[in-house]
Write a protein that holds these residues in place. Sequence first.
Motif, PDB file in Angstrom:
ATOM      1  N   GLU A  60       3.869   0.961   3.428  1.00 58.33           N
ATOM      2  CA  GLU A  60       2.693   1.664   2.915  1.00 58.33           C
ATOM      3  C   GLU A  60       1.625   0.702   2.397  1.00 58.33           C
ATOM      4  N   ASN A  61       2.030  -0.515   2.028  1.00 63.31           N
ATOM      5  CA  ASN A  61       1.050  -1.500   1.580  1.00 63.31           C
ATOM      6  C   ASN A  61       0.214  -2.066   2.718  1.00 63.31           C
ATOM      7  N   ARG A  62       0.587  -1.752   3.982  1.00 65.85           N
ATOM      8  CA  ARG A  62      -0.164  -2.241   5.139  1.00 65.85           C
ATOM      9  C   ARG A  62      -1.139  -1.197   5.682  1.00 65.85           C
ATOM     10  N   VAL A  63      -1.126  -0.008   5.115  1.00 70.81           N
ATOM     11  CA  VAL A  63      -1.972   1.071   5.648  1.00 70.81           C
ATOM     12  C   VAL A  63      -3.449   0.704   5.569  1.00 70.81           C
ATOM     13  N   VAL A  64      -3.906   0.249   4.409  1.00 68.93           N
ATOM     14  CA  VAL A  64      -5.328  -0.081   4.245  1.00 68.93           C
ATOM     15  C   VAL A  64      -5.719  -1.307   5.068  1.00 68.93           C
ATOM     16  N   PRO A  65      -4.975  -2.417   5.005  1.00 65.21           N
ATOM     17  CA  PRO A  65      -5.361  -3.573   5.823  1.00 65.21           C
ATOM     18  C   PRO A  65      -5.374  -3.290   7.323  1.00 65.21           C
ATOM     19  N   LEU A  66      -4.546  -2.352   7.769  1.00 67.02           N
ATOM     20  CA  LEU A  66      -4.453  -2.053   9.202  1.00 67.02           C
ATOM     21  C   LEU A  66      -5.238  -0.805   9.597  1.00 67.02           C
ATOM     22  N   ALA A  67      -6.116  -0.356   8.734  1.00 66.80           N
ATOM     23  CA  ALA A  67      -6.798   0.924   8.959  1.00 66.80           C
ATOM     24  C   ALA A  67      -7.500   0.979  10.314  1.00 66.80           C
ATOM     25  N   ASP A  68      -8.240  -0.055  10.674  1.00 67.31           N
ATOM     26  CA  ASP A  68      -8.971  -0.042  11.941  1.00 67.31           C
ATOM     27  C   ASP A  68      -8.018  -0.007  13.131  1.00 67.31           C
ATOM     28  N   LEU A  69      -6.957  -0.807  13.073  1.00 68.17           N
ATOM     29  CA  LEU A  69      -5.984  -0.839  14.163  1.00 68.17           C
ATOM     30  C   LEU A  69      -5.295   0.513  14.312  1.00 68.17           C
ATOM     31  N   LEU A  70      -4.872   1.095  13.194  1.00 70.11           N
ATOM     32  CA  LEU A  70      -4.137   2.360  13.238  1.00 70.11           C
ATOM     33  C   LEU A  70      -5.027   3.509  13.708  1.00 70.11           C
ATOM     34  N   ALA A  71      -6.305   3.451  13.362  1.00 69.54           N
ATOM     35  CA  ALA A  71      -7.223   4.517  13.772  1.00 69.54           C
ATOM     36  C   ALA A  71      -7.387   4.573  15.289  1.00 69.54           C
ATOM     37  N   GLY A  72      -7.151   3.448  15.959  1.00 69.85           N
ATOM     38  CA  GLY A  72      -7.287   3.416  17.410  1.00 69.85           C
ATOM     39  C   GLY A  72      -6.022   3.715  18.168  1.00 69.85           C
ATOM     40  N   VAL A  73      -4.920   3.954  17.458  1.00 70.25           N
ATOM     41  CA  VAL A  73      -3.653   4.260  18.122  1.00 70.25           C
ATOM     42  C   VAL A  73      -3.715   5.662  18.724  1.00 70.25           C
ATOM     43  N   PRO A  74      -3.339   5.841  19.980  1.00 72.74           N
ATOM     44  CA  PRO A  74      -3.347   7.184  20.580  1.00 72.74           C
ATOM     45  C   PRO A  74      -2.516   8.165  19.752  1.00 72.74           C
ATOM     46  N   THR A  75      -2.970   9.400  19.685  1.00 76.27           N
ATOM     47  CA  THR A  75      -2.286  10.411  18.870  1.00 76.27           C
ATOM     48  C   THR A  75      -0.881  10.720  19.392  1.00 76.27           C
ATOM     49  N   SER A  76      -0.605  10.343  20.634  1.00 79.30           N
ATOM     50  CA  SER A  76       0.724  10.584  21.193  1.00 79.30           C
ATOM     51  C   SER A  76       1.783   9.637  20.621  1.00 79.30           C
ATOM     52  N   ILE A  77       1.337   8.582  19.924  1.00 73.85           N
ATOM     53  CA  ILE A  77       2.260   7.610  19.340  1.00 73.85           C
ATOM     54  C   ILE A  77       2.386   7.894  17.842  1.00 73.85           C
ATOM     55  N   PRO A  78       3.525   8.377  17.365  1.00 71.43           N
ATOM     56  CA  PRO A  78       3.676   8.644  15.935  1.00 71.43           C
ATOM     57  C   PRO A  78       3.682   7.353  15.121  1.00 71.43           C
ATOM     58  N   ILE A  79       3.028   7.399  13.970  1.00 72.38           N
ATOM     59  CA  ILE A  79       2.991   6.256  13.060  1.00 72.38           C
ATOM     60  C   ILE A  79       3.703   6.663  11.779  1.00 72.38           C
ATOM     61  N   TYR A  80       4.818   6.013  11.492  1.00 72.72           N
ATOM     62  CA  TYR A  80       5.610   6.314  10.314  1.00 72.72           C
ATOM     63  C   TYR A  80       5.306   5.287   9.224  1.00 72.72           C
ATOM     64  N   VAL A  81       5.315   5.749   7.970  1.00 71.26           N
ATOM     65  CA  VAL A  81       4.996   4.902   6.823  1.00 71.26           C
ATOM     66  C   VAL A  81       6.103   5.028   5.790  1.00 71.26           C
ATOM     67  N   ALA A  82       6.539   3.890   5.262  1.00 66.66           N
ATOM     68  CA  ALA A  82       7.596   3.885   4.255  1.00 66.66           C
ATOM     69  C   ALA A  82       7.270   2.875   3.161  1.00 66.66           C
ATOM     70  N   THR A  83       7.836   3.096   1.970  1.00 66.03           N
ATOM     71  CA  THR A  83       7.698   2.111   0.913  1.00 66.03           C
ATOM     72  C   THR A  83       8.444   0.845   1.312  1.00 66.03           C
ATOM     73  N   ARG A  84       8.163  -0.253   0.629  1.00 64.60           N
ATOM     74  CA  ARG A  84       8.824  -1.516   0.932  1.00 64.60           C
ATOM     75  C   ARG A  84      10.348  -1.377   0.806  1.00 64.60           C
ATOM     76  N   ALA A  85      10.805  -0.695  -0.238  1.00 63.50           N
ATOM     77  CA  ALA A  85      12.244  -0.541  -0.454  1.00 63.50           C
ATOM     78  C   ALA A  85      12.897   0.241   0.680  1.00 63.50           C
ATOM     79  N   VAL A  86      12.268   1.325   1.095  1.00 64.12           N
ATOM     80  CA  VAL A  86      12.825   2.141   2.179  1.00 64.12           C
ATOM     81  C   VAL A  86      12.767   1.384   3.496  1.00 64.12           C
ATOM     82  N   LEU A  87      11.667   0.686   3.731  1.00 64.03           N
ATOM     83  CA  LEU A  87      11.522  -0.081   4.969  1.00 64.03           C
ATOM     84  C   LEU A  87      12.609  -1.155   5.079  1.00 64.03           C
ATOM     85  N   ASP A  88      12.895  -1.833   3.968  1.00 68.63           N
ATOM     86  CA  ASP A  88      13.934  -2.861   3.982  1.00 68.63           C
ATOM     87  C   ASP A  88      15.303  -2.257   4.261  1.00 68.63           C
TER      88      ASP A  88
END
Length: 266
Positions: A60-88
């Motif tokens: 979730e700490n990468r959402v803002v830095p990657l905003a432009d990249l993520l906005a261009g991802v096709p809607t057919s590709i799901p983007i999942y977000v997790a806290t650092r603890a959950v991601l680890d």
Amino acid sequence: MPPFLHPIEDPADPRIEAYLDIRERDLKGRGGRFVVEGEVVLQTALKLGRFAIESILIGENRVVPLADLLAGVPTSIPIYVATRAVLDRIAGFPMHRGILAIGLRGEPASPESLLAGMPENALVVGLSGIANHDNIGGIFRNCAAFGVDGVLIDAASCDPLYRKAIRVSAGATLVTPFAQGGDIAMLCDALLAHGFEVLATSPAGRETLHDVAPRKRQAVLFGAEGPGLPGGILSRLRSLRLDMRGGFDSLNVATTSGIVLHHLAR
């Protein structure tokens, strides 16, 4: 959180099952999938890659830095977000980059189909017994930098879609066409049948690199550090070496490939 982002709170969520225990699955294999790691590689995979991306998982700490990249991802590709603890916990180790994606291998190309689609002027690399993922990644990065049209890899070499190989290549294994299978003698036969001059690299090569001029259809073979290319291959092909000082007779194979490809690149 933007509506196109899907929060993950439970590492056991079935939607992110493909991301569980990454290192263990690196060893066991993922069938028709592979893992993409890091911002540069993900960007390459989305914009230039030859493989479809199934999903993306980020901290979730990468959402803002990657905003432009993520906005261009096709809607057919799901983007999942997790806290650092959950991601680890999902990955099974600390995910410092916080960026993962799952790619789909699709139907693998055969050496024959890859060569059949080559342009009239083409430069191809052949790899024999390259078992180190850093070397595979480094070679592919050089291939992308110097415009190699394709890479033929024998079955004894490691997988260019292994997570570390992709990362070391800066995403080049997702861009440069390749085919893997068979032994180096079979791959050599295929190259010759398609009109390529095939060069073999060896510290004991009969000619120096400077003796070799680029041609319309050319291929160069690299073997593993230590054993190198089989003797039967070296005896039947034009072999080349890099002359060195200081009593050294060889370089790291990835470094060697960069020097040779810079010389042969058209």
